[in-house]
Design a protein around this motif. Sequence first.
Motif, mmCIF file in Angstrom:
data_model
loop_
_atom_site.group_PDB
_atom_site.id
_atom_site.type_symbol
_atom_site.label_atom_id
_atom_site.label_comp_id
_atom_site.label_asym_id
_atom_site.label_seq_id
_atom_site.Cartn_x
_atom_site.Cartn_y
_atom_site.Cartn_z
ATOM 1 N N ILE A 148 -2.722 10.049 39.523
ATOM 2 C CA ILE A 148 -1.476 10.758 39.785
ATOM 3 C C ILE A 148 -0.309 9.846 39.429
ATOM 4 O O ILE A 148 -0.471 8.648 39.226
ATOM 5 C CB ILE A 148 -1.341 11.182 41.265
ATOM 6 N N ALA A 149 0.877 10.420 39.376
ATOM 7 C CA ALA A 149 2.097 9.628 39.255
ATOM 8 C C ALA A 149 2.665 9.387 40.646
ATOM 9 O O ALA A 149 2.332 10.094 41.599
ATOM 10 C CB ALA A 149 3.116 10.357 38.391
ATOM 11 N N GLY A 150 3.513 8.384 40.763
ATOM 12 C CA GLY A 150 4.200 8.143 42.019
ATOM 13 C C GLY A 150 3.666 7.003 42.850
ATOM 14 O O GLY A 150 4.308 6.586 43.812
ATOM 15 N N GLY A 151 2.498 6.459 42.477
ATOM 16 C CA GLY A 151 1.946 5.344 43.234
ATOM 17 C C GLY A 151 2.430 3.994 42.750
ATOM 18 O O GLY A 151 2.099 2.957 43.314
ATOM 19 N N GLY A 152 3.228 4.008 41.698
ATOM 20 C CA GLY A 152 3.774 2.783 41.133
ATOM 21 C C GLY A 152 4.805 3.154 40.093
ATOM 22 O O GLY A 152 5.156 4.331 39.937
ATOM 23 N N GLY A 153 5.277 2.170 39.349
ATOM 24 C CA GLY A 153 6.203 2.434 38.258
ATOM 25 C C GLY A 153 5.464 2.789 36.987
ATOM 26 O O GLY A 153 4.247 2.952 36.968
ATOM 27 N N VAL A 154 6.218 2.875 35.888
ATOM 28 C CA VAL A 154 5.635 3.358 34.635
ATOM 29 C C VAL A 154 4.568 2.418 34.092
ATOM 30 O O VAL A 154 3.528 2.870 33.589
ATOM 31 C CB VAL A 154 6.734 3.611 33.587
ATOM 32 N N ALA A 155 4.774 1.120 34.197
ATOM 33 C CA ALA A 155 3.793 0.174 33.666
ATOM 34 C C ALA A 155 2.522 0.170 34.504
ATOM 35 O O ALA A 155 1.406 0.214 33.976
ATOM 36 C CB ALA A 155 4.387 -1.233 33.601
ATOM 37 N N TYR A 156 2.683 0.114 35.815
ATOM 38 C CA TYR A 156 1.526 0.096 36.709
ATOM 39 C C TYR A 156 0.713 1.377 36.576
ATOM 40 O O TYR A 156 -0.520 1.342 36.447
ATOM 41 C CB TYR A 156 2.004 -0.083 38.148
ATOM 42 N N THR A 157 1.389 2.517 36.602
ATOM 43 C CA THR A 157 0.697 3.801 36.501
ATOM 44 C C THR A 157 -0.043 3.919 35.182
ATOM 45 O O THR A 157 -1.195 4.374 35.134
ATOM 46 C CB THR A 157 1.694 4.957 36.664
ATOM 47 N N SER A 158 0.580 3.498 34.105
ATOM 48 C CA SER A 158 -0.070 3.544 32.794
ATOM 49 C C SER A 158 -1.294 2.636 32.760
ATOM 50 O O SER A 158 -2.356 3.015 32.249
ATOM 51 C CB SER A 158 0.912 3.125 31.701
ATOM 52 N N SER A 159 -1.157 1.453 33.333
ATOM 53 C CA SER A 159 -2.284 0.513 33.322
ATOM 54 C C SER A 159 -3.458 1.049 34.126
ATOM 55 O O SER A 159 -4.619 0.916 33.716
ATOM 56 C CB SER A 159 -1.849 -0.850 33.867
ATOM 57 N N LYS A 160 -3.184 1.669 35.268
ATOM 58 C CA LYS A 160 -4.268 2.148 36.123
ATOM 59 C C LYS A 160 -4.923 3.410 35.566
ATOM 60 O O LYS A 160 -6.119 3.630 35.779
ATOM 61 C CB LYS A 160 -3.757 2.367 37.542
ATOM 62 N N HIS A 161 -4.165 4.249 34.858
ATOM 63 C CA HIS A 161 -4.798 5.331 34.112
ATOM 64 C C HIS A 161 -5.724 4.738 33.046
ATOM 65 O O HIS A 161 -6.817 5.257 32.802
ATOM 66 C CB HIS A 161 -3.735 6.211 33.445
ATOM 67 N N GLY A 162 -5.282 3.667 32.426
ATOM 68 C CA GLY A 162 -6.112 3.000 31.421
ATOM 69 C C GLY A 162 -7.406 2.467 31.988
ATOM 70 O O GLY A 162 -8.454 2.515 31.328
ATOM 71 N N VAL A 163 -7.355 1.958 33.215
ATOM 72 C CA VAL A 163 -8.568 1.452 33.857
ATOM 73 C C VAL A 163 -9.603 2.561 34.019
ATOM 74 O O VAL A 163 -10.800 2.361 33.784
ATOM 75 C CB VAL A 163 -8.231 0.828 35.227
ATOM 76 N N VAL A 164 -9.157 3.752 34.405
ATOM 77 C CA VAL A 164 -10.075 4.879 34.560
ATOM 78 C C VAL A 164 -10.713 5.223 33.215
ATOM 79 O O VAL A 164 -11.933 5.423 33.124
ATOM 80 C CB VAL A 164 -9.337 6.099 35.150
ATOM 81 N N GLY A 165 -9.912 5.286 32.163
ATOM 82 C CA GLY A 165 -10.462 5.576 30.840
ATOM 83 C C GLY A 165 -11.411 4.500 30.364
ATOM 84 O O GLY A 165 -12.474 4.795 29.799
ATOM 85 N N PHE A 166 -11.047 3.248 30.600
ATOM 86 C CA PHE A 166 -11.903 2.128 30.231
ATOM 87 C C PHE A 166 -13.251 2.228 30.938
ATOM 88 O O PHE A 166 -14.317 2.019 30.332
ATOM 89 C CB PHE A 166 -11.208 0.808 30.591
ATOM 90 N N THR A 167 -13.223 2.562 32.215
ATOM 91 C CA THR A 167 -14.447 2.658 33.004
ATOM 92 C C THR A 167 -15.360 3.754 32.483
ATOM 93 O O THR A 167 -16.581 3.571 32.347
ATOM 94 C CB THR A 167 -14.104 2.918 34.482
ATOM 95 N N ARG A 168 -14.784 4.909 32.186
ATOM 96 C CA ARG A 168 -15.587 6.019 31.679
ATOM 97 C C ARG A 168 -16.216 5.679 30.335
ATOM 98 O O ARG A 168 -17.397 5.970 30.098
ATOM 99 C CB ARG A 168 -14.711 7.261 31.561
ATOM 100 N N GLN A 169 -15.433 5.061 29.459
ATOM 101 C CA GLN A 169 -15.962 4.701 28.151
ATOM 102 C C GLN A 169 -17.049 3.639 28.269
ATOM 103 O O GLN A 169 -18.058 3.680 27.547
ATOM 104 C CB GLN A 169 -14.832 4.205 27.250
ATOM 105 N N LEU A 170 -16.852 2.689 29.186
ATOM 106 C CA LEU A 170 -17.859 1.647 29.411
ATOM 107 C C LEU A 170 -19.174 2.260 29.872
ATOM 108 O O LEU A 170 -20.255 1.893 29.387
ATOM 109 C CB LEU A 170 -17.339 0.653 30.446
ATOM 110 N N ALA A 171 -19.088 3.201 30.799
ATOM 111 C CA ALA A 171 -20.297 3.866 31.293
ATOM 112 C C ALA A 171 -20.986 4.641 30.178
ATOM 113 O O ALA A 171 -22.226 4.647 30.079
ATOM 114 C CB ALA A 171 -19.943 4.799 32.443
ATOM 115 N N LEU A 172 -20.199 5.293 29.333
ATOM 116 C CA LEU A 172 -20.762 6.079 28.244
ATOM 117 C C LEU A 172 -21.438 5.191 27.205
ATOM 118 O O LEU A 172 -22.555 5.470 26.751
ATOM 119 C CB LEU A 172 -19.662 6.906 27.577
ATOM 120 N N GLU A 173 -20.762 4.115 26.827
ATOM 121 C CA GLU A 173 -21.280 3.263 25.761
ATOM 122 C C GLU A 173 -22.492 2.438 26.177
ATOM 123 O O GLU A 173 -23.390 2.187 25.356
ATOM 124 C CB GLU A 173 -20.178 2.316 25.267
#
Length: 252
Positions: A148-173
Amino acid sequence: MADRLAGKVAVITGAGSGIGRAVAERFAEEGAVVAAWDVNEPAAAKTAKTLVERGAMATSFAVDVSSSASVRAAAAGVLEQFGTVDVLVNNAGIFDYYTTLRDTTEEAWDRVLDVNLKGMFLVTQALLDALIEGGGVVVNTSSISGMIAGGGGVAYTSSKHGVVGFTRQLALEYGKQGVRANAVLPGAVETEMTKPLLAQKDLPILETVRSVPAGRHAQPDEIADTVLFLASDEARFVYGTSFVVDGGWTIV
């Protein structure tokens, strides 16, 4: 239950304080050998010393996760000392204190993304072969700001969305090669990093933080318990998930 990680070698980044230290303590209680990584060398050493005094096997490394040279050196040190890595907890992270897009400098953006996302990439890549060889587990610390948005600023929120994507791709690969990867998404947690923030009275987002169904902030050990579950064989069929631990923040 006890000894859920008996004999497992666990690397924990950001282990000098907060959630990382709590994870190191829980893992040690469950029999893991702990390699505590932190950019703050005295803090990492203190965590390791505490675990050793409690009868666990632990060591510490001063690591800047945003530096490939620093990460490679620490990875080589762990493998030389223990021969393998069974569990990796990518927990190191920094906050941007709700800084908006307009007010975020390029330097601040780079710093947050370098630690929170690039660091995860560098550490996981450096230890990937060992994790594959041993059928290892990766648990990545994201945040409710990863969904979600609102738990941090633009950089933090973007980075944490990236962590979720990274995790999913890691599990897939690498899931079929024996690596099980998941992310934990905490809400408001009382740590050394967040205490000054949570003490403020005039930050609008804190009204939401204070009104979560749980009625309070989490303590680091409560997040550590979830990380332990994801790292253990109890979660052996859990792959690529985003495990929310937020006291109900995201249902408000």
